[in-house]
Design a protein around this motif. Structure first.
Motif, PDB file in Angstrom:
ATOM      1  N   LEU A   4       0.820  -1.199   0.000  1.00  0.00           N
ATOM      2  CA  LEU A   4       0.000   0.000   0.000  1.00  0.00           C
ATOM      3  C   LEU A   4       0.857   1.253   0.000  1.00  0.00           C
ATOM      4  O   LEU A   4       1.962   1.280   0.550  1.00  0.00           O
ATOM      5  CB  LEU A   4      -0.921   0.005   1.220  1.00  0.00           C
ATOM      6  N   SER A   6       0.347   5.862   0.010  1.00  0.00           N
ATOM      7  CA  SER A   6      -0.412   6.858   0.766  1.00  0.00           C
ATOM      8  C   SER A   6      -1.874   6.920   0.324  1.00  0.00           C
ATOM      9  O   SER A   6      -2.710   7.490   1.027  1.00  0.00           O
ATOM     10  CB  SER A   6       0.232   8.239   0.613  1.00  0.00           C
ATOM     11  N   ILE A   8      -5.650   5.893  -0.071  1.00  0.00           N
ATOM     12  CA  ILE A   8      -6.559   5.120   0.772  1.00  0.00           C
ATOM     13  C   ILE A   8      -7.266   4.103  -0.111  1.00  0.00           C
ATOM     14  O   ILE A   8      -8.280   4.391  -0.752  1.00  0.00           O
ATOM     15  CB  ILE A   8      -7.583   6.029   1.488  1.00  0.00           C
ATOM     16  N   GLY A  26       0.996   1.076   4.217  1.00  0.00           N
ATOM     17  CA  GLY A  26      -0.049   2.052   4.485  1.00  0.00           C
ATOM     18  C   GLY A  26       0.116   2.655   5.869  1.00  0.00           C
ATOM     19  O   GLY A  26       1.217   2.735   6.411  1.00  0.00           O
ATOM     20  N   ARG A  32      -8.351   5.127   6.667  1.00  0.00           N
ATOM     21  CA  ARG A  32      -7.933   3.818   6.162  1.00  0.00           C
ATOM     22  C   ARG A  32      -8.512   2.693   7.021  1.00  0.00           C
ATOM     23  O   ARG A  32      -8.950   1.672   6.506  1.00  0.00           O
ATOM     24  CB  ARG A  32      -6.414   3.707   6.092  1.00  0.00           C
TER      25      ARG A  32
END
Length: 212
Positions: A4, A6, A8, A26, A32
């Motif tokens: 992941l 940045s 969402i 992430g 998120r």
């Protein structure tokens, strides 16, 4: 395996590997995390390691009408030796879940970053807690993410016998009264099974989650 950024975003849960791992990386922002739970995904990782996002198949759940309350537990509940509250001490509950000693575990997956993230969700009214008190001492509880029709249980703790069961049963009764569809318990363990939880296929869980 998805990595992941940045953005969402999560891939479809059908892309998870055999172990249930869907993605890595992430952050733990409220946006998120809420997208994750609404998509049948949750974070589970160790301190100092990248965030790992899971969507296991099968999924451990409780259909609320299938709750098992033993005769001995009914007697304990009827004695009113515990007092139960909701959303009164969220941070204390999640901190106790982090620090409680568990059989077969050397550490905890509830990192300090996780605590901060779920406390933010609590401030937004999304993460909820159940507290169990005995003589004005917090002796048990649980927390999770409330999606309005499905409650996603995260962790529970008990400092005295049966306190976590009291929290669990109290939550289920609360959810039933509010016409929730399901309590998500994520992955199998025998303690949850003794309370009536069972595994279902991820596809069936997703249909309930999405109200399809």
């Amino acid at each position: 395996m998805f990595y992941l950024t940045s953005s969402i975003f999560f891939p479809p849960v059908s892309e998870a590997n055999y172990d249930g791992i869907l993605a890595i990386g992430g952050d733990l922002s409220p946006e998120r995390l809420l997208l994750a739970y609404r998509s049948g995904i949750f974070p589970w990782f160790e301190e100092g390691k990248p965030i790992v996002w899971w969507s296991p198949n099968p999924r451990m759940v409780l259909f609320l009408d299938e709750l098992i309350v033993s005769k001995s537990m009914r007697n304990i509940l009827n004695r009113n030796s515990f007092r139960v509250t909701f959303n009164q001490n969220f941070k204390d509950v999640i901190s106790n879940c982090q620090n409680i000693k568990r059989d077969g575990q050397n550490g905890t997956w509830i990192t300090n970053d996780m605590i901060e993230a779920y406390c933010r969700l609590h401030e937004l009214g999304i993460a909820k807690s159940v507290e169990v008190w005995q003589n004005d001492e917090l002796v048990g509880g649980l927390y999770g993410v409330d999606l309005g029709h499905v409650f996603c249980g995260e962790s529970m703790f008990s400092k005295v016998s049966n306190a976590s069961k009291v929290a669990f049963i109290s939550l289920v009764n609360h959810l039933k009264a509010a016409d929730y569809k399901l309590l998500d318990c994520q992955v199998y363990n025998p303690h949850l099974e003794s309370l009536g939880c069972r595994e279902i296929e991820r596809e069936a869980f997703m249909k309930i989650l999405k109200l399809e």
